[in-house]
Motif scaffolding. Sequence first.
Motif: not given
Length: 126
Positions: A102-126
């Motif tokens: 997945v990582t080598a072929s997934h849409d790059f812009e979507q991966m950037c959005r996914d990282l922003e989303w994931a950061l928001g989730r882990v920061h909310a858990q802290a």
Amino acid sequence: MVGSDAAAPGSFGVGVDKIRKRPDFLRAARALRQGTTGFHLQANPRGDGAGPTRVGFTCSKKVGNAVARNRAKRRLREVARRVLPEKGRPGWDYVLIGRAEVTASHDFEQMCRDLEWALGRVHAQA
């Protein structure tokens, strides 16, 4: 790289360093986690809120041969380079883990959005 604005090879932006030691990777593995379509994110608040944001990358052999793993890590590095200087928190360690096929072929812009989303989730858990 041409121009005076070009980042040095291996740099992730202002205030973002690399995780280099195994114990730091292991601490992140025991901390907060968030999966996305293209990769997994592990995040560890170090408790020294003034320290730099640090990031590490890993891809197991499940991702593929050495060529596939290196391609996946290059993509993860570029995603981190684009997102972490703005969205990462000082004093936190982040580890991005590549996913098989997945990582080598997934849409790059979507991966950037996914990282922003994931950061928001882990920061909310802290």
